[in-house]
Design a protein around this motif. Sequence first.
Motif, PDB file in Angstrom:
ATOM      1  N   GLY A  58      -4.560  -1.582  -0.144  1.00 56.08           N
ATOM      2  CA  GLY A  58      -3.819  -2.113  -1.206  1.00 56.08           C
ATOM      3  C   GLY A  58      -4.239  -3.359  -1.378  1.00 56.08           C
ATOM      4  O   GLY A  58      -4.344  -4.124  -0.309  1.00 56.08           O
ATOM      5  N   GLN A  90      -4.527   5.980 -12.634  1.00 58.41           N
ATOM      6  CA  GLN A  90      -5.396   6.594 -11.747  1.00 58.41           C
ATOM      7  C   GLN A  90      -6.652   6.884 -12.364  1.00 58.41           C
ATOM      8  O   GLN A  90      -6.879   7.656 -13.448  1.00 58.41           O
ATOM      9  CB  GLN A  90      -4.977   7.875 -11.147  1.00 58.41           C
ATOM     10  CG  GLN A  90      -5.532   8.383 -10.088  1.00 58.41           C
ATOM     11  CD  GLN A  90      -4.946   9.618  -9.030  1.00 58.41           C
ATOM     12  OE1 GLN A  90      -3.871   9.430  -8.952  1.00 58.41           O
ATOM     13  NE2 GLN A  90      -5.746  10.505  -8.712  1.00 58.41           N
ATOM     14  N   ASN A 137      -1.707   0.914   4.965  1.00 58.09           N
ATOM     15  CA  ASN A 137      -0.819   2.016   5.165  1.00 58.09           C
ATOM     16  C   ASN A 137      -1.621   3.229   5.798  1.00 58.09           C
ATOM     17  O   ASN A 137      -2.512   3.648   5.498  1.00 58.09           O
ATOM     18  CB  ASN A 137      -0.284   2.415   3.903  1.00 58.09           C
ATOM     19  CG  ASN A 137       0.909   3.374   4.242  1.00 58.09           C
ATOM     20  OD1 ASN A 137       0.982   4.451   4.640  1.00 58.09           O
ATOM     21  ND2 ASN A 137       2.218   2.571   4.123  1.00 58.09           N
ATOM     22  N   GLU A 155       2.533   0.570   8.197  1.00 61.80           N
ATOM     23  CA  GLU A 155       1.858  -0.419   7.213  1.00 61.80           C
ATOM     24  C   GLU A 155       2.073  -1.918   7.653  1.00 61.80           C
ATOM     25  O   GLU A 155       2.727  -2.353   8.336  1.00 61.80           O
ATOM     26  CB  GLU A 155       2.629  -0.572   5.652  1.00 61.80           C
ATOM     27  CG  GLU A 155       1.858  -1.390   4.597  1.00 61.80           C
ATOM     28  CD  GLU A 155       2.109  -1.364   3.221  1.00 61.80           C
ATOM     29  OE1 GLU A 155       2.086  -0.146   2.994  1.00 61.80           O
ATOM     30  OE2 GLU A 155       2.217  -2.065   2.638  1.00 61.80           O
ATOM     31  N   ALA A 195       0.981  -1.444   0.000  1.00 55.64           N
ATOM     32  CA  ALA A 195       0.076   0.047   0.010  1.00 55.64           C
ATOM     33  C   ALA A 195       0.800   1.363   0.029  1.00 55.64           C
ATOM     34  O   ALA A 195       0.400   2.187   0.262  1.00 55.64           O
ATOM     35  CB  ALA A 195      -0.868   0.002   1.097  1.00 55.64           C
ATOM     36  N   GLU A 201      -6.179  11.613   2.838  1.00 52.33           N
ATOM     37  CA  GLU A 201      -4.741  11.569   2.734  1.00 52.33           C
ATOM     38  C   GLU A 201      -3.973  10.826   3.845  1.00 52.33           C
ATOM     39  O   GLU A 201      -2.754  10.810   3.948  1.00 52.33           O
ATOM     40  CB  GLU A 201      -4.366  13.158   2.922  1.00 52.33           C
ATOM     41  CG  GLU A 201      -4.805  14.250   1.765  1.00 52.33           C
ATOM     42  CD  GLU A 201      -4.311  15.303   2.057  1.00 52.33           C
ATOM     43  OE1 GLU A 201      -3.707  15.741   3.282  1.00 52.33           O
ATOM     44  OE2 GLU A 201      -4.540  16.252   1.038  1.00 52.33           O
ATOM     45  N   ASN A 213      -9.146   8.787  -4.098  1.00 53.68           N
ATOM     46  CA  ASN A 213      -8.565   8.188  -5.233  1.00 53.68           C
ATOM     47  C   ASN A 213      -8.467   6.887  -5.445  1.00 53.68           C
ATOM     48  O   ASN A 213      -8.188   6.136  -4.466  1.00 53.68           O
ATOM     49  CB  ASN A 213      -6.913   8.857  -5.065  1.00 53.68           C
ATOM     50  CG  ASN A 213      -6.799  10.422  -5.023  1.00 53.68           C
ATOM     51  OD1 ASN A 213      -7.407  11.015  -5.506  1.00 53.68           O
ATOM     52  ND2 ASN A 213      -5.805  10.658  -4.021  1.00 53.68           N
ATOM     53  N   THR A 218      -4.275   4.639   2.952  1.00 48.69           N
ATOM     54  CA  THR A 218      -4.256   3.712   1.845  1.00 48.69           C
ATOM     55  C   THR A 218      -4.361   2.221   1.960  1.00 48.69           C
ATOM     56  O   THR A 218      -3.714   1.813   2.970  1.00 48.69           O
ATOM     57  CB  THR A 218      -2.889   4.177   1.281  1.00 48.69           C
ATOM     58  OG1 THR A 218      -2.669   5.445   0.967  1.00 48.69           O
ATOM     59  CG2 THR A 218      -2.744   3.196  -0.259  1.00 48.69           C
ATOM     60  N   GLY A 263       0.377   1.328  -7.767  1.00 44.87           N
ATOM     61  CA  GLY A 263       1.207   2.407  -7.282  1.00 44.87           C
ATOM     62  C   GLY A 263       2.176   3.080  -8.432  1.00 44.87           C
ATOM     63  O   GLY A 263       2.384   4.277  -8.251  1.00 44.87           O
ATOM     64  N   LEU A 283      -5.156   0.103  -5.644  1.00 48.48           N
ATOM     65  CA  LEU A 283      -4.957   1.110  -4.291  1.00 48.48           C
ATOM     66  C   LEU A 283      -6.106   1.967  -4.151  1.00 48.48           C
ATOM     67  O   LEU A 283      -6.735   2.641  -4.946  1.00 48.48           O
ATOM     68  CB  LEU A 283      -3.677   2.097  -4.663  1.00 48.48           C
ATOM     69  CG  LEU A 283      -2.131   1.125  -4.467  1.00 48.48           C
ATOM     70  CD1 LEU A 283      -1.102   2.217  -4.624  1.00 48.48           C
ATOM     71  CD2 LEU A 283      -2.137   0.935  -2.944  1.00 48.48           C
ATOM     72  N   TYR A 284      -6.667   2.120  -2.935  1.00 44.78           N
ATOM     73  CA  TYR A 284      -7.776   3.162  -2.657  1.00 44.78           C
ATOM     74  C   TYR A 284      -7.273   3.903  -1.425  1.00 44.78           C
ATOM     75  O   TYR A 284      -6.778   3.391  -0.405  1.00 44.78           O
ATOM     76  CB  TYR A 284      -8.969   2.265  -2.044  1.00 44.78           C
ATOM     77  CG  TYR A 284     -10.246   3.089  -1.788  1.00 44.78           C
ATOM     78  CD1 TYR A 284     -10.670   4.189  -2.694  1.00 44.78           C
ATOM     79  CD2 TYR A 284     -10.782   2.946  -0.468  1.00 44.78           C
ATOM     80  CE1 TYR A 284     -11.533   4.996  -2.041  1.00 44.78           C
ATOM     81  CE2 TYR A 284     -11.765   3.735  -0.179  1.00 44.78           C
ATOM     82  CZ  TYR A 284     -12.540   4.659  -1.016  1.00 44.78           C
ATOM     83  OH  TYR A 284     -13.471   5.431  -0.429  1.00 44.78           O
ATOM     84  N   GLU A 285      -7.500   5.345  -1.636  1.00 43.41           N
ATOM     85  CA  GLU A 285      -7.133   6.352  -0.728  1.00 43.41           C
ATOM     86  C   GLU A 285      -8.304   7.041  -0.582  1.00 43.41           C
ATOM     87  O   GLU A 285      -8.511   8.000  -1.083  1.00 43.41           O
ATOM     88  CB  GLU A 285      -6.023   7.457  -1.258  1.00 43.41           C
ATOM     89  CG  GLU A 285      -4.725   6.530  -1.774  1.00 43.41           C
ATOM     90  CD  GLU A 285      -3.597   7.294  -2.596  1.00 43.41           C
ATOM     91  OE1 GLU A 285      -4.224   8.546  -2.907  1.00 43.41           O
ATOM     92  OE2 GLU A 285      -2.667   6.914  -2.861  1.00 43.41           O
TER      93      GLU A 285
END
Length: 422
Positions: free
Chosen positions: A226, A159, A272, A282, A41, A221, A167, A224, A55, A216-218
Amino acid sequence: MRRIIATLFILFMCSGSAFASGFSIYEASVRANGMLGAFSAYADHVSTIYYNPAGLSGLDGLRISTGATIIAPRSTFRGPFASSAAFPSSNRRYDMEKQNFFVPNFYASYEIKEGLTAGIGVYAPFGLGTKWNQNWVGRTEAINSSIETIFVQPTIGYQLPDFGIGNIKVGAGLMIAAHGKVELSRAVEDFAVEDDIFSLDGELDKPGIGYNLGLLYEPDEMVTLGFTYRSKVETKFSGSADFGDLPTALFPSDTEGGTTLELPANWVAALNVQASENLSLEVDYVWWGWSSYDELVIEFDQPIPAFGSNQLANTRGYENSWQLRVGGEYLNAGVEGLDLRAGIAYDESPLPAEYMDPTLPDSDRWLFSGGVSYDLTDYLTVDASYIFIRAKERVNRESENGFHGIYNTHANLPSLGLTMKF
């Protein structure tokens, strides 16, 4: 090019033992080694090509990373126990001969446009080996056993558009097993000949193909999530063996053949967390599909009198296993451009006791790591890490081959590399 299979057949012929145990290598990046591979992640380094291709989409410009890890395993055997069939009872200690394995890696990425990046990775995900004195008590089980692989992985990351939920990044890579080599030797003591050691040097017959998918998903901020999946890779080998002075009526000297090995699939779920401005933590859960290595079937180009057949099937009985990896990174640790890392992990062995042997003695193990990076310039960073592996002592009284005793293993893994950004 025709060497691996016939040697594997001899491996089975002697006493039922075979290839290697859990022979994956997760040390695919010097930067990631510092966090014990808890990196799926973490999307701020080009080695994400291996750990999670999604990533890549977060990397701009041109980035290059190269490095190598030295793997120095050390194993001992005490025994055999009195319960061992066909072996004299002993409490003597035997040390595996010291060997160091060089494991390189290379990654490069280029931003095609914002949110779309392509890259390529070269790494060695499976390998290692053991070497025992040719006169030791277990010489009919194993003397020299080693395997090495090199994979090439072209990869792309993208992305997704902003959907208002955070994100989302996706990625995919084509895993190509481009190189493979095996070396094996052991003794056959049943024929009272001077040279009773067989050996082989084998190579990959043709490239094996697999794939790597990542997500990956955020959501914000600070967090994250993964996930990455690496498919199994089917590899085909061919080879011929040197049987020494063993009777050719039973072991034809011109034997050739082939076999297929399925290198296992695995998936990783990762979290993470940005704990502070400079500190990220992480945790990764890694699953391995070792049950695909349940049986090894060898096809020969002629009947083997010692077997009365041109095919040999050997049960390996590997089981699926898991790993739990925790790592952390602290940026600008007192000095601008100095980053520190640490990690701890637990790996479960896929090798059941009944199939244990000294070709690659395996057991559950703990791993500990530390790492450091320093920015020499705005474009060049030096990376270093160190991993210590301590396998649990494994007392074996259940092997079907009758070779019972106590195994102890540890390993030191220093690594050094460079990362460049343009």
